[in-house]
Design an enzyme around this catalytic site. Structure first.
Site, short mmCIF file in Angstrom:
data_model
loop_
_atom_site.label_atom_id
_atom_site.label_comp_id
_atom_site.label_asym_id
_atom_site.label_seq_id
_atom_site.Cartn_x
_atom_site.Cartn_y
_atom_site.Cartn_z
N ARG A 94 -14.06 39.22 -3.46
CA ARG A 94 -15.52 39.22 -3.47
C ARG A 94 -16.10 39.13 -2.06
O ARG A 94 -16.97 39.92 -1.68
CB ARG A 94 -16.02 38.02 -4.29
CG ARG A 94 -15.83 38.15 -5.79
CD ARG A 94 -16.20 36.86 -6.46
NE ARG A 94 -16.00 36.90 -7.90
CZ ARG A 94 -15.76 35.85 -8.67
NH1 ARG A 94 -15.68 34.66 -8.10
NH2 ARG A 94 -15.61 35.97 -9.97
N ASP B 79 -5.41 45.06 0.72
CA ASP B 79 -5.29 44.20 -0.45
C ASP B 79 -4.68 45.05 -1.54
O ASP B 79 -5.36 45.91 -2.12
CB ASP B 79 -6.65 43.66 -0.89
CG ASP B 79 -6.52 42.53 -1.91
OD1 ASP B 79 -5.62 42.63 -2.77
OD2 ASP B 79 -7.31 41.58 -1.86
N ASP C 58 -14.56 29.09 11.71
CA ASP C 58 -15.39 28.17 10.93
C ASP C 58 -14.55 27.14 10.20
O ASP C 58 -15.08 26.15 9.70
CB ASP C 58 -16.23 28.97 9.92
CG ASP C 58 -17.16 28.08 9.10
OD1 ASP C 58 -17.93 27.31 9.72
OD2 ASP C 58 -17.11 28.14 7.86
N GLU D 101 -9.48 18.99 8.93
CA GLU D 101 -10.92 18.80 8.99
C GLU D 101 -11.26 17.41 8.47
O GLU D 101 -10.62 16.93 7.53
CB GLU D 101 -11.65 19.86 8.16
CG GLU D 101 -11.47 21.28 8.67
CD GLU D 101 -12.23 22.30 7.82
OE1 GLU D 101 -12.98 21.89 6.91
OE2 GLU D 101 -12.07 23.51 8.08
N HIS E 100 -17.25 24.36 9.54
CA HIS E 100 -17.09 24.73 8.14
C HIS E 100 -18.45 24.92 7.46
O HIS E 100 -18.79 24.25 6.48
CB HIS E 100 -16.27 23.68 7.39
CG HIS E 100 -15.60 24.23 6.16
ND1 HIS E 100 -14.38 23.79 5.69
CD2 HIS E 100 -15.97 25.21 5.29
CE1 HIS E 100 -14.05 24.45 4.60
NE2 HIS E 100 -15.00 25.31 4.34
#
Length: 538
Positions: free
Chosen positions: A155, A175, A261, A266, A284
């Site tokens: 998506r 893909d 990002d 984290e 993020h």
């Protein structure tokens, strides 16, 4: 069964959009528990019929065990890692999420980082606001006419490609589980290998799931295959990139810059690339837009309303697809269907445009859609950014342009029940066949790579080799695995199908540890060997 005389009670345990809360309040008694401790939750959860959470609230087995009235859990976000789905399913509790809430936000952030990287926007801003006018220092590059390489075309990858095309970029994506027709609809070129994307990309964006195969995908070896001066964007998952290898490639000039990002650990404020003049970083923020957060809350509230009012819960991750009676009969075949999907995916070198699932024998008398969905779950497991489940598997196939067909026949030759899975792309067909045997319904693989055999596949790891049908080849496989300390649990050698002559044989082995890719490559490189595949079945 007693009749409910008072309104349903719903707990909103974390902050969501006011629109979502208002939607719930129109029909239910709603309490806000955004400041509750775990002790509060454990003490009071028993009085609620529905709960809506984000990522901070942990609904583990202990909490669910105390949720005597709970009928639905709504997770305002993509994953459900903080919910014990198995425990909820055992109690008949529906678990629903908002899988599409942040796709636009993530795609837009990817494009924003690409443009910021191309035009040095953060660096120029920091320079100017510190009192410097350094116009000549921050000259950038245009994206028009450049090639955007996309690894992972689900998506988010597709939304990024559509936006990149609007900038006049050429898009090359890899893909294997997206059809050529879907690529054509978007205007992207379908690469046959990830190496083709690496070689073509001026900008490279990652949209892969985190799996053992993709972890550390961007490393010294893959970066060496990339175009000199490539710029890399990662808004997917931090562990996809080996930080030190990326740093070395930037230091050498092989990589012109990076925009990150997400990170392996984290939160993080000390990273080897922080402070680099050609590296853009954000904490993020891929899903952090007001619209995405609102959308997640509203979508999840809609699912909670549907679950408590008898509607269709379209994003549930654990609703049985069939009747209890059929589920009891077909349930033992679910592990087999999942494994066949995984095995077929591993053998589909050219990708897939159509999935054909055949149910033969006694199981064909039942509603076998449940098993077909399980095949799709196995097929897509670890190959999509989204977590795949029985509910969203058909949607994932549709989004990728993959057609799915199911056929049932109540007669089966040789075995009481068979599941046959065929993946089709053009003239290429990959077929795997399996059954269950014994009172415990142990899953058995009966056919792969055009050869028949019988191998019990309830061990977690499977490796297959295709080789010239001459003496001594089985021993070479066993000897090499033994040298690497890998114990074979079971093995079978393929027999020629239907008496057809072929010069190739297939050996399938199960092991208690996964055979590393370098060992598979080593064996596949022996004289007479054609190819090898290693995969995890769980």
């Amino acid at each position: 069964m007693s009749t409910l005389t008072e309104p349903f009670r719903v707990l909103v345990a974390e902050k969501i959009a006011d629109t979502g809360v208002d939607m719930l309040r129109e029909q239910f008694d709603v309490d806000l528990g955004t400041d509750w401790s775990r002790a509060d939750l454990l003490e009071r959860i028993g009085s609620y019929h529905g709960i809506l959470i984000r990522s901070a609230t942990k609904l583990d087995a202990e909490v669910i065990d105390r949720a005597d009235k709970l009928r639905v859990v709504g997770r305002a976000g993509v994953g459900v890692d903080n919910v014990d789905v198995a425990a909820a399913s055992k109690r008949g509790i529906i678990v629903a999420n908002a899988p599409e809430a942040n796709t636009v936000a993530a795609a837009e952030h990817t494009v924003a980082l690409m443009l910021a990287l191309a035009r040095n926007i953060p660096q120029a801003h920091a320079s100017l606001t510190s009192g410097k006018w350094e116009r000549s220092k921050f000259g950038g590059t245009e994206v028009e006419g450049k090639t955007l390489g996309v690894l992972g075309f689900g998506r988010i990858g597709q939304l990024v490609a559509i936006r990149a095309r609007a900038f006049g970029m050429r898009v090359v994506a890899f893909d294997p589980f997206v059809s050529a027709e879907r690529f054509r609809e978007i205007g992207a070129e379908k690469a046959e290998t990830s190496d083709e994307v690496l070689a073509a990309a001026d900008f490279l964006t990652l949209h892969l799931p985190k799996t053992p195969e993709t972890q550390g995908f961007i490393n010294s070896a893959t970066l060496a295959k990339a175009k000199d001066g490539v710029r890399i964007i990662n808004v997917a998952r931090g562990p996809l990139v080996v930080d030190e290898d990326l740093k070395d490639a930037i230091d050498s000039g092989k990589v012109a810059g990076a925009a990150l990002d997400v990170f392996a650990q984290e939160p993080i404020t000390d990273h080897p690339l922080f402070g680099y003049p050609n590296v853009v970083v954000t904490p993020h923020l891929g899903a952090s837009t007001a619209e995405a957060q609102d959308r997640a809350g509203v979508q999840t509230a809609e699912q909670v309303v549907a679950a408590l009012t008898g509607g269709v819960v379209s994003t549930a991750v654990n609703i049985p697809a069939i009747s209890a009676e059929d589920s009891a009969v077909l349930g033992p075949f679910v592990p087999l269907a999942l494994r066949l999907g995984r095995i077929a995916a591993a053998l589909a070198e050219q990708g897939v445009e159509r999935v054909e699932v055949e149910h033969l024998g006694r199981i064909a008398e039942r509603d076998t859609r449940f098993l077909t969905l399980s095949v799709l779950m196995g097929l897509f497991a670890g190959r999509t950014e989204e977590e795949v489940n029985l509910v969203n598997a058909p949607t994932l196939a549709e989004e990728r342009g993959i057609a799915v067909s199911e056929r049932r026949e109540t007669k089966s030759r040789d075995y009481a029940d068979l599941i046959r899975v065929t993946l089709v792309k053009g003239d290429d067909r990959v077929r795997v066949v399996g059954t269950t045997l014994g009172q415990l319904h142990r899953p058995h693989l009966l056919e792969a790579w055009g050869q028949r055999f019988n191998l019990q596949i309830d061990d977690p790891h499977l490796t297959l080799f295709r080789y010239s049908d001459v003496p001594g080849m089985v021993g070479r496989v066993g000897g090499c695995l033994g040298e690497h300390g890998i114990n074979i649990s079971a093995a079978a050698v393929g027999r020629q199908e239907d008496g057809a002559r072929t010069d190739l044989a297939v050996m399938a082995v199960t092991t208690d540890v996964r055979v590393p890719d370098d060992v598979v490559t080593q064996i596949a490189g022996f004289d007479g060997f054609v190819s090898g595949r290693s995969l995890s079945l769980d």
